[in-house]
Structure formats: C-alpha cells, structure tokens
Design a protein around this motif. Structure first.
Motif, mmCIF file in Angstrom:
data_model
loop_
_atom_site.group_PDB
_atom_site.id
_atom_site.type_symbol
_atom_site.label_atom_id
_atom_site.label_comp_id
_atom_site.label_asym_id
_atom_site.label_seq_id
_atom_site.Cartn_x
_atom_site.Cartn_y
_atom_site.Cartn_z
ATOM 1 N N CYS A 383 0.828 -1.215 0.000
ATOM 2 C CA CYS A 383 0.000 0.000 0.000
ATOM 3 C C CYS A 383 0.857 1.259 0.000
ATOM 4 N N MET A 384 1.964 1.227 0.766
ATOM 5 C CA MET A 384 2.822 2.407 0.799
ATOM 6 C C MET A 384 3.436 2.668 -0.579
ATOM 7 N N ALA A 385 3.868 1.603 -1.254
ATOM 8 C CA ALA A 385 4.422 1.768 -2.600
ATOM 9 C C ALA A 385 3.362 2.336 -3.547
ATOM 10 N N ALA A 386 2.120 1.859 -3.408
ATOM 11 C CA ALA A 386 1.042 2.363 -4.258
ATOM 12 C C ALA A 386 0.772 3.843 -3.995
ATOM 13 N N VAL A 387 0.880 4.263 -2.742
ATOM 14 C CA VAL A 387 0.681 5.677 -2.397
ATOM 15 C C VAL A 387 1.732 6.544 -3.084
ATOM 16 N N TYR A 388 2.974 6.101 -3.068
ATOM 17 C CA TYR A 388 4.027 6.906 -3.694
ATOM 18 C C TYR A 388 3.853 6.976 -5.207
ATOM 19 N N VAL A 389 3.367 5.911 -5.802
ATOM 20 C CA VAL A 389 3.040 5.975 -7.230
ATOM 21 C C VAL A 389 1.899 6.970 -7.448
ATOM 22 N N GLY A 390 0.927 6.951 -6.548
ATOM 23 C CA GLY A 390 -0.209 7.857 -6.661
ATOM 24 C C GLY A 390 0.183 9.317 -6.590
ATOM 25 N N THR A 457 18.724 13.302 -4.734
ATOM 26 C CA THR A 457 17.939 12.963 -5.927
ATOM 27 C C THR A 457 17.003 14.103 -6.303
ATOM 28 N N LEU A 458 16.317 14.659 -5.307
ATOM 29 C CA LEU A 458 15.419 15.786 -5.571
ATOM 30 C C LEU A 458 16.203 17.002 -6.062
ATOM 31 N N ALA A 459 17.363 17.254 -5.460
ATOM 32 C CA ALA A 459 18.157 18.423 -5.847
ATOM 33 C C ALA A 459 18.660 18.318 -7.282
ATOM 34 N N VAL A 460 19.055 17.102 -7.691
ATOM 35 C CA VAL A 460 19.623 16.929 -9.034
ATOM 36 C C VAL A 460 18.524 16.882 -10.092
ATOM 37 N N LEU A 461 17.523 16.031 -9.888
ATOM 38 C CA LEU A 461 16.475 15.868 -10.893
ATOM 39 C C LEU A 461 15.506 17.046 -10.928
ATOM 40 N N GLY A 462 15.318 17.708 -9.784
ATOM 41 C CA GLY A 462 14.319 18.767 -9.715
ATOM 42 C C GLY A 462 14.850 20.171 -9.871
ATOM 43 N N LYS A 463 16.128 20.315 -10.109
ATOM 44 C CA LYS A 463 16.709 21.653 -10.210
ATOM 45 C C LYS A 463 16.158 22.402 -11.411
ATOM 46 N N GLN A 464 15.752 23.661 -11.160
ATOM 47 C CA GLN A 464 15.257 24.526 -12.228
ATOM 48 C C GLN A 464 16.016 25.843 -12.203
ATOM 49 N N GLU A 465 16.561 26.217 -13.322
ATOM 50 C CA GLU A 465 17.317 27.465 -13.409
ATOM 51 C C GLU A 465 16.399 28.657 -13.151
ATOM 52 N N GLY A 466 16.835 29.521 -12.238
ATOM 53 C CA GLY A 466 16.093 30.725 -11.950
ATOM 54 C C GLY A 466 14.871 30.537 -11.091
ATOM 55 N N SER A 467 14.732 29.391 -10.450
ATOM 56 C CA SER A 467 13.571 29.125 -9.602
ATOM 57 C C SER A 467 14.006 28.379 -8.346
ATOM 58 N N ALA A 468 13.384 28.771 -7.216
ATOM 59 C CA ALA A 468 13.680 28.080 -5.957
ATOM 60 C C ALA A 468 12.861 26.808 -5.813
ATOM 61 N N ALA A 469 11.825 26.656 -6.649
ATOM 62 C CA ALA A 469 10.976 25.462 -6.586
ATOM 63 C C ALA A 469 11.628 24.312 -7.350
ATOM 64 N N TYR A 470 11.265 23.111 -6.964
ATOM 65 C CA TYR A 470 11.765 21.923 -7.654
ATOM 66 C C TYR A 470 10.750 21.497 -8.715
ATOM 67 N N SER A 471 11.251 20.899 -9.767
ATOM 68 C CA SER A 471 10.375 20.467 -10.864
ATOM 69 C C SER A 471 9.637 19.184 -10.487
ATOM 70 N N PHE A 472 8.559 18.915 -11.230
ATOM 71 C CA PHE A 472 7.772 17.709 -10.978
ATOM 72 C C PHE A 472 8.607 16.458 -11.210
ATOM 73 N N LYS A 473 9.553 16.524 -12.151
ATOM 74 C CA LYS A 473 10.417 15.376 -12.424
ATOM 75 C C LYS A 473 11.219 14.985 -11.185
ATOM 76 N N GLY A 474 11.649 15.961 -10.409
ATOM 77 C CA GLY A 474 12.378 15.658 -9.186
ATOM 78 C C GLY A 474 11.519 14.902 -8.184
ATOM 79 N N TYR A 475 10.249 15.274 -8.078
ATOM 80 C CA TYR A 475 9.358 14.582 -7.148
ATOM 81 C C TYR A 475 9.012 13.175 -7.629
ATOM 82 N N VAL A 476 8.985 12.978 -8.931
ATOM 83 C CA VAL A 476 8.800 11.624 -9.455
ATOM 84 C C VAL A 476 9.957 10.738 -9.010
#
Length: 513
Positions: A383-390, A457-476
C-alpha cells in the motif's frame, strides 16, 4: 555393561532454531512414540547380544539424524511462553502502553514543530544549520539504547528490571524540560542543545525499558493485539502533539504540556507493570565486552531478528520520503491556496494520516491472530508503494488527502505487526531489552539513510534554473525511491521464518492478571 545402557534421549533437549529460539525437538505424542521405539531398539540389541531374535522391527531408529528431526519441528510459532505467562487484561495492556502515548506526543511534535521554531528563535539567520545540529544530536542519542537495554536485562533492583529505567528516564526528562524552558527564555542556544541531547537520552532510556516491559509481561498469543494498541497509543500521542502545538498552544507552553504528560502517564505504566525483583539464580554480571557486542547484529548471531532489523530499516527509509511532502505541496499543487499555505496544509495532512494510523492499528492488532504478522507487513509495504506511485499522478489537495489516508492506514497495519514480530524473533528472551533497542535503532537508521539518498535525488532531478521550486520530475524521482524502499522492506522479510500463524487458538484479552 556400558555399551548396553540406553543412550540418553536427545529429543528431550531443546535446540536452537534458525531464529535463535530454543525450541522443542518433538511434540508430546511423537515423544511417546519415539520412547516406545527406542525401547524396542534396546530390546532388539539385547536379543542380539544373547543370541536371540529381536521381538519387533523398529520403524524408527533410536538415534535419529538431524535432518529427520527437522520434520518434527513446527517452525511457525517460535517459543511458546504462554504456559509461563498468564493472559493480560485489556485494561492492563492499555495502562502499560500509556508510556507509548507520551513517547508519540514528544517525538512527533518536537521534530516537526518545536525545534524548527526554537532554532529560528535562538539562532536567527543560522536556523537551518542549528536545526540540523539538533536533529543530529537527537539521532546520536539513540545509541544509548543498547547499553540501557543490556543493563536493564541484568538489573536486580527491587522494583524489577524495567521500571527503574522507565522512572529514571522520565524523571530526568522532566528536569531537562524545565531547564530547556529556561534556556529558550533567555536565548541560551548552545545550552539548549546540550539539554536537548540529555532529554533525548532520557527519552530513549525510558523507551528501552518500556519495550522490554511489554515483552516480559504480555504472552505471545496476545502480542499482536498489544502491538496494535501500542501503535494506536503512539499515534494518539502524535495527533495530540500536532494539534496542540499546531493550532492551540504557544511554543513556550509546549514544555509544560510535555511535563504534564509525563506526570499523567507514568503512574499508569507503574501500576500495570507489577514487576518482581530478578531471582538471584537468573542474575548475570555486567561485562564490558558484552556491552560492545550489544551493538553487533548479524544473521549468525540473531537469526530471524537480523532480517526483521533490515526490513524495519527499509520501511523507515520509505517513511522518510514523507518529509518532502511540504515541498511537494508547495511546488506541485495547482491551487494557489494550497501551494501558498503549504505548511498549514501539511499539518492538516499529517494529523489526518496519524489519526487513521492509530485507528487502523487498534483494529489490525486483532487481525494478526488470523493472518499472521508477515502478511500484514507485506500488505502495508504494498500500500505504501502504491501511495508513492499515486503522488506522481495527482495535482489536487483532496486526492493528496485520500492518498494520505491510505498511507496512514497502511502505517497502522505495519505498527500492529511490527513490534509483535520483533518479539517473536528475539534470539534470547533474557536479553530482550538489549535486542529490542537494536530494533529501535533500525527506525533511526532508516530515517537517516533515506534522506541521504532522496535529498540529493530531488536536488539533481528537480533543479530549475532561476527558480527556488523543484520540478515535478524531481518529485517523481523521490516517490520512485519510496517505492524501492518499500520493496526492500518486503524482500528482507522473506528471510524471516516466523510470523505466518502466531497462536491462532487464542486471541482473548480477558484472561487473568
């Protein structure tokens, strides 16, 4: 003559199973059959010695190979201590677990709410570094647990083995809370850190004694229900802490609330413990070399308990993924109200999740008698794995709340079986507190190692130039790591041989005290 004397029956001697348990080699009815056939074998030997014929041909030999003996062993339940421990009433189990309420109240709210506020209050401009240092000190304090457990297992105090550690830990924590209040009032930041370290040491010492007390008091056939009650009480404390500090109390009032909780819960645990002084024949000396070995765990030394330890570490690596939910709501929600007030909505999500965890844990504790411990943990990991996919498929807060309810429910199922399985796989009940301290450290290792991988992982995959927010790809990437951690927790559990059908005959809580 000596060569004609009957060979001592090895079947009467207990042997050590793969999990480290002392288990009977044969059942009572099989033992009688073995005795009859052993007698037949002896008479046959005597007949050959006197030139006569054996009166009967044995179907089993008196000296049975270890491989054949394995077929006589029921490996499902582990040691059965029900004959030694009477059943414990529901009310007494709840009173013993009053300490779990206090533990959940302190741990859940201190790390999430109290320390971030106090770090900003006393270390303005450097609060991030100060908060990290406080959390590291809290983690290091868990290393006291195996020493405390080892000492508790050998304690010969007139109050028993466990209560002296619970009382001493709670009393020290009570004093530290008062001193921490003074330190934060006068902005003594570094003194506050030192006091926080001793407060966490005290909390861990008390919890180590508590874990050993439950194992000593509750018989195996009630351990699943007890584990569920423990999880429910811990979650109830967490919810009260989050509600109190998040929406009711001021930060400086939290210290008084923690102190009152100690004063309110400790008498219940004391009254329900009813410990007796350790018998002189069972007293053991305190050996320094053994203390060092208390931090060592392997399949050879701990059997099944080692794999429970590894599984728990993997599970809490998966749990640690939740610390990025605040950032997830801030960066991924389409509603500006949610993304702009991510802190408040994260608190709401945590409260709902913890509430579901507590309720489900109470119910799932009864299910362990029917399904066993391992199937429930497998279900929780799935169930926990399914939640993270969700989380990678939704962008609205109501759906996130729905996933949070599923997450909390699965965590409640896990809590209902986690402690009970650990107790069932203890290599030696006499050293129960020491090994359960290692079980507690597994959660710390998981919550420490998980972010060490997930954060970069979040810092590398989610890095966006000129933005303090992380991209959706990083959260995936973050959520997929949560899936991997959940999978590892289940895989390690495959190695555990106990936990499928623990004591299906009895699940009552109305026995004698």
């Amino acid at each position: 003559p000596p060569w004609e004397e009957p060979v001592p029956e090895e079947e009467e001697m207990p042997r050590k199973g793969s999990s480290g348990h002392r288990e009977p080699l044969i059942a009572a009815g099989d033992k009688e059959a073995a005795e009859r056939e052993h007698g037949t074998a002896v008479r046959s030997e005597e007949g050959r010695a006197t030139g006569g014929e054996a009166s009967g041909a044995p179907s089993l030999r008196a000296t049975r190979s270890s491989e054949d003996r394995e077929q006589w062993v029921d490996m499902r339940e582990g040691p059965n201590d029900d004959e030694e421990k009477p059943s414990v009433s529901w009310a007494r189990i709840v009173c013993i677990n009053a300490h779990a309420f206090n533990y959940g109240l302190f741990y859940a709210s201190v790390g999430v709410i109290l320390l971030p506020v106090e770090a900003a209050n006393m270390f303005e401009g450097n609060e991030a570094i100060a908060l990290a240092a406080m959390l590291v000190l809290g983690g290091i304090s868990q290393l006291i647990s195996p020493v405390a457990g080892y000492s508790s297992d050998r304690c010969a105090h007139k109050w028993g083995k466990r209560m002296p550690f619970i009382l001493a830990g709670n009393a020290t924590l009570f004093v530290c809370l008062g001193c921490m209040y003074l330190a934060r009032t006068y902005l003594y930041g570094y003194s506050y850190m030192v006091l926080l370290f001793f407060a966490m040491l005290s909390l861990n010492v008390a919890y180590t004694g508590f874990a050993g007390l439950v194992s000593d008091t509750v018989p195996a056939h009630q351990m699943g229900v007890t584990s569920g009650i423990m999880g429910g009480m811990t979650a109830a404390g967490a919810v009260c802490g989050l509600l109190g500090l998040g929406f009711g109390l001021e930060t400086d009032e939290a210290y008084g609330a923690y102190a009152l909780s100690l004063l309110a819960t400790t008498p219940f645990t004391w009254a329900a413990a009813r410990e007796e002084q350790l018998e002189e024949a069972r007293q053991r000396p305190w050996v320094g070399e053994e203390v060092t070995r208390a931090y060592y765990i392997s399949p050879e030394s701990h059997g099944d308990f080692f794999w429970v330890f590894c599984s728990r570490t993997g599970y809490y690596m998966a749990v640690s993924t939740q610390i990025y939910i605040l950032y997830y709501l801030r960066d991924c929600m389409t509603d500006p109200e949610i993304s702009g007030n991510a802190k408040m909505y994260t608190s709401i999500l945590c409260i709902l999740s913890q509430g579901c965890s507590g309720v489900v844990s109470l119910v799932a504790g009864h299910a362990t008698a029917r399904f066993g411990y391992k199937p429930l943990i497998y279900a929780a990991c799935t169930c926990m794995a399914a939640v993270y996919v969700g989380y990678t498929l939704v962008h609205t807060f109501p759906l996130v709340v729905a996933l949070g309810v599923v997450y909390g429910s699965s965590n409640g199922v896990y809590l209902a079986a986690d402690y009970a399985l650990a107790v069932a796989c203890l290599p030696n009940k006499e050293d129960g507190a020491k090994d359960l301290a290692l079980w507690g450290i597994a959660a710390f290792l998981g919550t420490m190692f998980g972010p060490c991988i997930t954060g970069p992982t979040l810092a590398v995959l989610g890095k966006q130039e000129g933005s303090a927010a992380y991209s959706f790809k990083g959260y995936v990437g973050v959520m997929m790591l949560g899936v991997v951690y959940s999978f590892l927790a289940a895989v390690f559990l495959f190695k555990v041989r106990h936990g499928y059908a623990p004591h299906p005959e009895r699940t009552d809580l109305s026995g004698e005290d």
